[in-house]
Design a protein around this motif. Structure first.
Motif, PDB file in Angstrom:
ATOM      1  N   TYR A 182       0.831  -1.197   0.000  1.00 27.16           N
ATOM      2  CA  TYR A 182       0.000   0.000   0.000  1.00 27.16           C
ATOM      3  C   TYR A 182       0.869   1.252   0.000  1.00 27.16           C
ATOM      4  O   TYR A 182       2.073   1.206   0.322  1.00 27.16           O
ATOM      5  CB  TYR A 182      -0.911   0.003   1.233  1.00 27.16           C
ATOM      6  CG  TYR A 182      -1.972  -1.072   1.208  1.00 27.16           C
ATOM      7  CD1 TYR A 182      -3.213  -0.841   0.621  1.00 27.16           C
ATOM      8  CD2 TYR A 182      -1.739  -2.326   1.773  1.00 27.16           C
ATOM      9  CE1 TYR A 182      -4.193  -1.815   0.599  1.00 27.16           C
ATOM     10  CE2 TYR A 182      -2.714  -3.314   1.756  1.00 27.16           C
ATOM     11  CZ  TYR A 182      -3.939  -3.045   1.165  1.00 27.16           C
ATOM     12  OH  TYR A 182      -4.900  -4.031   1.136  1.00 27.16           O
ATOM     13  N   ASP A 183       0.246   2.383  -0.338  1.00 23.82           N
ATOM     14  CA  ASP A 183       0.986   3.639  -0.286  1.00 23.82           C
ATOM     15  C   ASP A 183       1.331   4.024   1.146  1.00 23.82           C
ATOM     16  O   ASP A 183       2.234   4.833   1.371  1.00 23.82           O
ATOM     17  CB  ASP A 183       0.191   4.752  -0.971  1.00 23.82           C
ATOM     18  CG  ASP A 183      -1.215   4.902  -0.419  1.00 23.82           C
ATOM     19  OD1 ASP A 183      -1.631   4.063   0.416  1.00 23.82           O
ATOM     20  OD2 ASP A 183      -1.907   5.856  -0.813  1.00 23.82           O
ATOM     21  N   ASP A 184       0.637   3.457   2.123  1.00 21.89           N
ATOM     22  CA  ASP A 184       0.981   3.602   3.536  1.00 21.89           C
ATOM     23  C   ASP A 184       1.567   2.274   3.991  1.00 21.89           C
ATOM     24  O   ASP A 184       0.863   1.266   4.085  1.00 21.89           O
ATOM     25  CB  ASP A 184      -0.261   3.953   4.348  1.00 21.89           C
ATOM     26  CG  ASP A 184       0.065   4.312   5.787  1.00 21.89           C
ATOM     27  OD1 ASP A 184       1.159   3.920   6.257  1.00 21.89           O
ATOM     28  OD2 ASP A 184      -0.774   4.958   6.447  1.00 21.89           O
ATOM     29  N   SER A 185       2.870   2.253   4.279  1.00 22.53           N
ATOM     30  CA  SER A 185       3.573   0.989   4.528  1.00 22.53           C
ATOM     31  C   SER A 185       3.085   0.252   5.763  1.00 22.53           C
ATOM     32  O   SER A 185       3.360  -0.946   5.912  1.00 22.53           O
ATOM     33  CB  SER A 185       5.079   1.243   4.642  1.00 22.53           C
ATOM     34  OG  SER A 185       5.356   2.123   5.716  1.00 22.53           O
ATOM     35  N   GLN A 186       2.370   0.911   6.673  1.00 19.49           N
ATOM     36  CA  GLN A 186       1.907   0.204   7.874  1.00 19.49           C
ATOM     37  C   GLN A 186       0.890  -0.882   7.525  1.00 19.49           C
ATOM     38  O   GLN A 186       0.658  -1.791   8.316  1.00 19.49           O
ATOM     39  CB  GLN A 186       1.302   1.186   8.868  1.00 19.49           C
ATOM     40  CG  GLN A 186      -0.024   1.787   8.444  1.00 19.49           C
ATOM     41  CD  GLN A 186      -0.724   2.520   9.567  1.00 19.49           C
ATOM     42  OE1 GLN A 186      -0.655   2.109  10.739  1.00 19.49           O
ATOM     43  NE2 GLN A 186      -1.366   3.643   9.231  1.00 19.49           N
ATOM     44  N   PHE A 187       0.298  -0.794   6.329  1.00 18.15           N
ATOM     45  CA  PHE A 187      -0.676  -1.800   5.912  1.00 18.15           C
ATOM     46  C   PHE A 187      -0.058  -2.887   5.043  1.00 18.15           C
ATOM     47  O   PHE A 187      -0.777  -3.814   4.632  1.00 18.15           O
ATOM     48  CB  PHE A 187      -1.825  -1.137   5.159  1.00 18.15           C
ATOM     49  CG  PHE A 187      -2.575  -0.119   5.968  1.00 18.15           C
ATOM     50  CD1 PHE A 187      -3.140  -0.457   7.179  1.00 18.15           C
ATOM     51  CD2 PHE A 187      -2.695   1.189   5.513  1.00 18.15           C
ATOM     52  CE1 PHE A 187      -3.825   0.476   7.932  1.00 18.15           C
ATOM     53  CE2 PHE A 187      -3.381   2.131   6.259  1.00 18.15           C
ATOM     54  CZ  PHE A 187      -3.947   1.776   7.474  1.00 18.15           C
ATOM     55  N   ASP A 188       1.242  -2.794   4.733  1.00 18.45           N
ATOM     56  CA  ASP A 188       1.883  -3.844   3.944  1.00 18.45           C
ATOM     57  C   ASP A 188       1.778  -5.169   4.677  1.00 18.45           C
ATOM     58  O   ASP A 188       1.944  -5.240   5.902  1.00 18.45           O
ATOM     59  CB  ASP A 188       3.356  -3.511   3.693  1.00 18.45           C
ATOM     60  CG  ASP A 188       3.520  -2.339   2.744  1.00 18.45           C
ATOM     61  OD1 ASP A 188       2.513  -1.898   2.161  1.00 18.45           O
ATOM     62  OD2 ASP A 188       4.663  -1.857   2.586  1.00 18.45           O
ATOM     63  N   CYS A 189       1.522  -6.221   3.918  1.00 18.48           N
ATOM     64  CA  CYS A 189       1.240  -7.499   4.567  1.00 18.48           C
ATOM     65  C   CYS A 189       1.535  -8.647   3.612  1.00 18.48           C
ATOM     66  O   CYS A 189       1.165  -8.583   2.430  1.00 18.48           O
ATOM     67  CB  CYS A 189      -0.224  -7.535   4.987  1.00 18.48           C
ATOM     68  SG  CYS A 189      -0.765  -9.078   5.728  1.00 18.48           S
ATOM     69  N   ASP A 190       2.228  -9.658   4.084  1.00 18.28           N
ATOM     70  CA  ASP A 190       2.470 -10.883   3.330  1.00 18.28           C
ATOM     71  C   ASP A 190       1.784 -12.027   4.065  1.00 18.28           C
ATOM     72  O   ASP A 190       2.126 -12.326   5.215  1.00 18.28           O
ATOM     73  CB  ASP A 190       3.967 -11.177   3.200  1.00 18.28           C
ATOM     74  CG  ASP A 190       4.702 -10.097   2.424  1.00 18.28           C
ATOM     75  OD1 ASP A 190       4.066  -9.463   1.567  1.00 18.28           O
ATOM     76  OD2 ASP A 190       5.892  -9.870   2.677  1.00 18.28           O
ATOM     77  N   THR A 191       0.826 -12.652   3.430  1.00 15.03           N
ATOM     78  CA  THR A 191       0.101 -13.752   4.055  1.00 15.03           C
ATOM     79  C   THR A 191       0.216 -15.006   3.202  1.00 15.03           C
ATOM     80  O   THR A 191       0.456 -14.931   1.998  1.00 15.03           O
ATOM     81  CB  THR A 191      -1.390 -13.407   4.222  1.00 15.03           C
ATOM     82  OG1 THR A 191      -2.029 -13.441   2.948  1.00 15.03           O
ATOM     83  CG2 THR A 191      -1.575 -12.023   4.818  1.00 15.03           C
ATOM     84  N   PHE A 192       0.067 -16.141   3.846  1.00  9.20           N
ATOM     85  CA  PHE A 192       0.068 -17.394   3.099  1.00  9.20           C
ATOM     86  C   PHE A 192      -0.641 -18.469   3.910  1.00  9.20           C
ATOM     87  O   PHE A 192      -0.773 -18.381   5.132  1.00  9.20           O
ATOM     88  CB  PHE A 192       1.506 -17.848   2.776  1.00  9.20           C
ATOM     89  CG  PHE A 192       2.320 -18.239   3.974  1.00  9.20           C
ATOM     90  CD1 PHE A 192       2.297 -19.537   4.458  1.00  9.20           C
ATOM     91  CD2 PHE A 192       3.112 -17.307   4.631  1.00  9.20           C
ATOM     92  CE1 PHE A 192       3.044 -19.903   5.559  1.00  9.20           C
ATOM     93  CE2 PHE A 192       3.869 -17.664   5.733  1.00  9.20           C
ATOM     94  CZ  PHE A 192       3.839 -18.961   6.203  1.00  9.20           C
ATOM     95  N   ILE A 193      -1.092 -19.483   3.183  1.00  8.10           N
ATOM     96  CA  ILE A 193      -1.665 -20.669   3.800  1.00  8.10           C
ATOM     97  C   ILE A 193      -1.230 -21.888   3.006  1.00  8.10           C
ATOM     98  O   ILE A 193      -1.255 -21.871   1.775  1.00  8.10           O
ATOM     99  CB  ILE A 193      -3.203 -20.589   3.883  1.00  8.10           C
ATOM    100  CG1 ILE A 193      -3.776 -21.865   4.510  1.00  8.10           C
ATOM    101  CG2 ILE A 193      -3.821 -20.333   2.523  1.00  8.10           C
ATOM    102  CD1 ILE A 193      -5.263 -21.771   4.820  1.00  8.10           C
ATOM    103  N   VAL A 194      -0.754 -22.894   3.698  1.00 11.18           N
ATOM    104  CA  VAL A 194      -0.373 -24.157   3.071  1.00 11.18           C
ATOM    105  C   VAL A 194      -1.136 -25.271   3.778  1.00 11.18           C
ATOM    106  O   VAL A 194      -1.362 -25.230   4.995  1.00 11.18           O
ATOM    107  CB  VAL A 194       1.146 -24.416   3.144  1.00 11.18           C
ATOM    108  CG1 VAL A 194       1.910 -23.417   2.294  1.00 11.18           C
ATOM    109  CG2 VAL A 194       1.650 -24.375   4.579  1.00 11.18           C
ATOM    110  N   GLY A 195      -1.555 -26.248   3.004  1.00  7.12           N
ATOM    111  CA  GLY A 195      -2.319 -27.349   3.588  1.00  7.12           C
ATOM    112  C   GLY A 195      -2.167 -28.611   2.771  1.00  7.12           C
ATOM    113  O   GLY A 195      -1.690 -28.599   1.633  1.00  7.12           O
ATOM    114  N   GLY A 196      -2.551 -29.691   3.368  1.00  2.66           N
ATOM    115  CA  GLY A 196      -2.479 -30.973   2.688  1.00  2.66           C
ATOM    116  C   GLY A 196      -3.370 -31.991   3.360  1.00  2.66           C
ATOM    117  O   GLY A 196      -3.879 -31.773   4.469  1.00  2.66           O
ATOM    118  N   GLY A 197      -3.567 -33.099   2.681  1.00  3.20           N
ATOM    119  CA  GLY A 197      -4.415 -34.141   3.236  1.00  3.20           C
ATOM    120  C   GLY A 197      -4.142 -35.478   2.594  1.00  3.20           C
ATOM    121  O   GLY A 197      -3.501 -35.570   1.538  1.00  3.20           O
TER     122      GLY A 197
END
Length: 417
Positions: free
Chosen positions: A93-108
């Protein structure tokens, strides 16, 4: 079955898939062939939000770019199935406080026997807490992170004609971390959730299935003035196919919530005791050739990052219409309210909140694997908290979001040996 021609560079995946196939052959020597498939997607989004964290005191607008890659892989034999999936989201984002890296890994994994099958599934998720408004908290703090994982087995047994018994369990763990240097915490409660469920399904006719079951859940919160809640419940329900286009489902049952304080703090002890709650859900779905619709109501008990289990009531409406073969319109709306299970005056941490979300979108399938579109999202919330926690957005506030997206769907590889 026709197989799609491999895309350039796809040969790099073949050694890993070959190794997976060899492992399957070793585990399931009676299998004639191993079938595998790999597919993925790459979604891109430009977004403007005039109040990203729904702050009433200090609304903050943000413009950002979101890149979301995903990949799914599966391998199957007549007896065994393995799956693996991953999803990431890079937000800038233009405001770095909202920068965010998310992830989800799963298996079955699922193993098929003569009259039963045994499965196991797990996942790990890292997220920004301001993305978890409704599911876990109302404290939309951009300077904190959520880490959670879930795992558990599931077993089903067709013990008689038209009868299926399903037993499942799950363990989940959620933790919150402040991202700012020298931060004094997130104000949110870590939790451990143990769940067990036993369900009997009876196929009354090709169009009607009825079910009944028993549920148990232990929600254990950690942190200042935290508590443990044991939930016991009974569930009854039915799924009915009215016609090839229409389907109806209904279910519900009582829940008993036993709350115990983890400390001797008088404020927490006053909220202890046994309370009666309930869950129910009802939905009606239509799926036509060029349009679809779904409407429903649900009432459930869910854990929260506020250190207590809440009663969550939701009403939703989803509409979709294909204007042409390539252009589709959609409208999704939902209204939810959550309240503390312990509603007595002695509960010093009582919660009462309401949420409304409405999304209107248009999508253009510009090519076989490419989709261009846009959407508008309106969000509204009203939060009341007895202890007026500092991090909580109490009061009424709303936000408007405009998005433009470009999505690519990789058809992937499908083969067998």
């Amino acid at each position: 079955m026709l197989c799609r021609e491999r895309a350039p560079g796809a040969w790099r995946l073949r050694p890993a898939l070959l190794a997976l196939g060899i492992a399957f052959a070793a585990i399931s020597p009676s299998a004639r062939a191993v079938q595998y498939e790999v597919q993925g997607a790459l979604d891109q989004q430009l977004q403007y939000n005039d109040n990203l964290i729904l702050s009433r005191q200090d609304p903050q607008a943000a413009f950002g770019y979101i890149l979301s890659p995903s990949l799914q892989a599966a391998a199957r034999t007549p007896l065994l199935e393995l799956s693996l999936n991953g999803l990431g989201s890079i937000r800038r984002y233009d405001d770095s406080q909202f920068d965010c890296d998310t992830f989800i890994v799963g298996g079955g994994a699922r193993y098929q026997m003569k009259s039963s099958n045994l499965g196991f599934a797990g996942s790990y998720n890292q997220n920004c807490t301001y993305n978890l408004q409704l599911g876990e908290n109302t404290a939309l703090n951009p300077q904190s992170r959520s880490d959670s994982y879930r795992l558990g087995p599931i077993w089903s047994w067709d013990w008689a004609r038209n009868h299926r018994l399903v037993a499942e369990g799950q363990y989940s763990n959620s933790a919150y971390t402040a991202l700012t240097a020298g931060g004094n915490g997130t104000g949110l409660f870590n939790s451990e959730i143990y769940t067990a469920r036993l369900t009997e399904n009876y196929t009354w006719s090709p169009d009607l299935t009825v079910l009944g079951g028993l549920n148990f859940s232990r929600n254990k919160y950690s942190g200042l003035n935290a508590s443990t809640q044991d939930i016991y419940g009974i569930q009854l329900g039915a799924n009915y196919s009215i016609s090839p286009q229409w389907a109806f489902s209904v279910g519900g049952g009582p829940r008993w919530v036993d709350t115990r304080a983890n400390s001797d703090d008088p404020l927490v002890l006053r909220g202890s005791g046994v309370a009666l709650g309930y869950t129910d859900n009802i939905s009606l779905t239509y799926s036509g050739q060029n349009s679809g619709a779904s409407i429903g109501y649900s009432d459930s008990l869910v854990p929260s990052a506020l250190g207590q289990t809440v009663q969550l009531r939701s009403v939703f409406l989803q509409l979709r219409h294909d204007v042409t073969r390539r252009i589709a319109l959609s409208l999704n709306t939902s209204y939810s309210s959550s309240q503390s299970v312990q509603e007595s005056e002695g509960n010093a941490r009582r919660l009462d909140s309401s949420y409304l979300t409405a999304t209107a979108g248009v999508a253009w399938r510009m090519a076989e694997d490419w989709t261009l579109g846009g959407s508008y999202i309106y969000r509204w919330q009203d939060v009341v908290r007895a202890d007026a926690a500092a991090l909580l957005n109490t009061g009424t506030t709303d936000s408007n979001t405009v998005m433009l997206f470009l999505n690519y769907q990789w058809p992937g590889l499908r083969n067998s040996w």
